[in-house]
Enzyme design. Structure first.
Site, PDB file in Angstrom:
ATOM      1  CB  THR A  82      30.281  90.595  32.861  1.00 13.09           C
ATOM      2  OG1 THR A  82      30.604  91.633  31.944  1.00 13.09           O
ATOM      3  CG2 THR A  82      28.816  90.687  33.216  1.00 13.09           C
TER       4      THR A  82
ATOM      5  CB  SER B 232      32.944  88.567  24.230  1.00 11.78           C
ATOM      6  OG  SER B 232      33.633  89.798  24.238  1.00 11.78           O
TER       7      SER B 232
ATOM      8  CG  ASP C 265      35.999  93.672  36.669  1.00  9.59           C
ATOM      9  OD1 ASP C 265      36.966  93.769  35.902  1.00  9.59           O
ATOM     10  OD2 ASP C 265      35.228  94.618  36.902  1.00  9.59           O
TER      11      ASP C 265
ATOM     12  CD  GLN D 275      36.543  89.659  17.090  1.00 12.66           C
ATOM     13  OE1 GLN D 275      35.534  89.030  17.401  1.00 12.66           O
ATOM     14  NE2 GLN D 275      36.713  90.182  15.891  1.00 12.66           N
TER      15      GLN D 275
END
Length: 312
Positions: free
Chosen positions: A233, A187, A235, A151
Site C-alpha cells: 500500500t 498514517s 508503494d 508517523q
C-alpha cells in the site's frame, strides 16, 4: 500527457503479487508516465508469506546498471522513486545517482518513501537495520523533494515524538527544513475528528516564491480504516502521489484527495474479493490479500473522489 515524463523507480520486484515496483509501475503507466525500473531485489513473493526465495541486488550491481544507461546517454529523468531498502551502501549509491541526475536536470523531483518501521498497538519498531536511519536523515532526505513517511518514520527522522496534530505540523516543518518541499505523513495514530474508524494522514507543501517569501499549504485527510493487513500500500501510495502532484503541482489538497480516494477504491475492491475467496468466517491469507491492481485500472486512472481533505 504533455511531453513524455520519465520515472526511474528503484524498488523491490516480486514474481507474484504487488509490492515495490510491481505496485508502482502499473499505476504510473496507466497515468501516462514512462517507467524505468531497477529491481533492488527479485523475490518469488513478498516476505509476509510463509515462504519466499530470491536474489538481492547489491550497490555495485546497481551502479553497473546505471553506467549502462549513462553510456547510452539515456540517463535523463524527470522523477526518481524509491522505497524499501535494507542496505546502507545500496542507499548511499541511490543518493549518488539522484545527485548526478539532478545535475543533468535541475527540475528532477525525487520522491522518497523512507521505509524504516511502523507502530503496532502504539509501540514503534524498526524493520530495517538501525544503521539506515542516519543515512536517510543525513543523506537521503536532504536530496528528496517529496517524502512519504508514516508517523513513526517522521518521528525517527526528526528525533521528535508526535502526540498531537500541532506536534505533527511542527515535525513536518522540521522535515521541510531538512530539504523536501512536500511532506506527507501517510498514517498516524492521531485522533480523527470523524471518529475511531478513520485514519489521519497529514500533508504539507512549502513553496518559496520568486521574491523569497515562503507559503505553506497544510492539509488533513481522514480515510476510513480497512480491517486487514495489506502489503504494498505504501508503494502504491507514493507512486500515485508522484503522479497526482505532477498533474496538480501547486495543489496538494487535490493531489492527496485523488491519491487517497484511488487507494480506498483499490483496498475496498481487494478486501471484498479476498473475503469471497477466503469463504464465510475465514481470515484471508497473504495470497488472497494481494492488491487488486489490474481490476482497479479505471479507479487509478480517474478516481472518484470519496475522501476529502481539510485545509488547516
Amino acid at each position: 500527457m504533455e511531453p513524455e515524463c520519465r520515472v526511474l523507480s528503484i524498488q523491490s520486484h516480486v514474481v507474484r503479487g504487488y509490492v515495490g515496483n510491481k505496485a508502482a509501475t502499473f499505476p504510473l503507466q496507466v497515468l501516462g508516465f514512462e517507467v524505468d525500473t531497477v529491481n533492488s531485489v527479485q523475490f518469488s513473493n513478498h516476505t509476509g508469506y510463509a515462504h519466499w526465495k530470491g536474489q538481492v541486488l547489491n550497490s555495485d550491481e546497481l551502479h553497473e546498471l546505471y553506467e549502462g544507461l549513462k553510456l547510452n546517454k539515456v540517463n535523463q529523468y524527470d522523477y526518481v522513486l524509491t522505497g524499501y531498502t535494507r542496505d546502507t551502501s545500496f542507499l548511499a549509491m541511490v543518493v549518488d545517482i539522484v545527485q548526478e541526475l539532478k545535475q543533468q536536470n535541475s527540475n528532477l523531483v525525487y520522491v522518497c518513501d523512507p521505509v524504516m518501521g511502523d507502530k503496532w498497538n502504539g509501540e514503534g519498531s524498526m524493520y530495517v537495520p538501525k544503521d539506515l536511519l542516519p543515512v536517510y536523515r543525513d543523506k537521503v532526505v536532504p536530496v528528496a523533494d517529496i517524502i512519504t513517511p508514516n508517523q513513526f518514520e517522521a518521528e525517527l527522522l526528526t528525533g521528535r515524538k508526535i502526540y498531537t496534530e500541532k506536534d505533527a505540523l511542527e515535525v513536518m516543518d522540521m522535515l521541510h527544513a531538512m530539504g523536501p518541499e512536500t511532506v506527507v505523513i501517510t498514517s498516524s495514530d492521531l485522533q480523527a475528528p470523524l471518529g475511531n474508524d478513520y485514519l489521519i494522514a497529514l500533508g504539507s507543501h512549502r513553496k518559496t516564491k520568486a521574491d523569497g517569501t515562503r507559503i505553506t499549504q497544510r492539509i488533513r485527510v481522514e480515510s476510513p480504516k480497512v480491517d486487514a493487513v495489506f502489503v504494498g500500500t505504501g508503494d502504491l501510495f507514493a507512486a500515485m502521489l508522484l503522479a497526482w502532484t505532477h498533474k496538480h503541482p501547486n495543489n496538494l489538497k487535490v493531489a492527496c484527495e485523488k491519491t487517497v480516494s484511488a487507494m480506498q477504491h483499490v483496498l475496498q475492491r481487494t478486501i471484498k474479493s479476498a473475503k469471497v475467496q477466503a469463504g464465510e468466517g475465514n481470515k484471508p491469507n497473504s495470497a488472497q490479500l494481494e492488491l487488486r491492481m489490474v481490476q482497479s485500472k479505471k479507479d487509478i486512472e480517474n478516481p472518484e473522489i470519496i475522501v476529502k481533505a481539510t485545509v488547516l
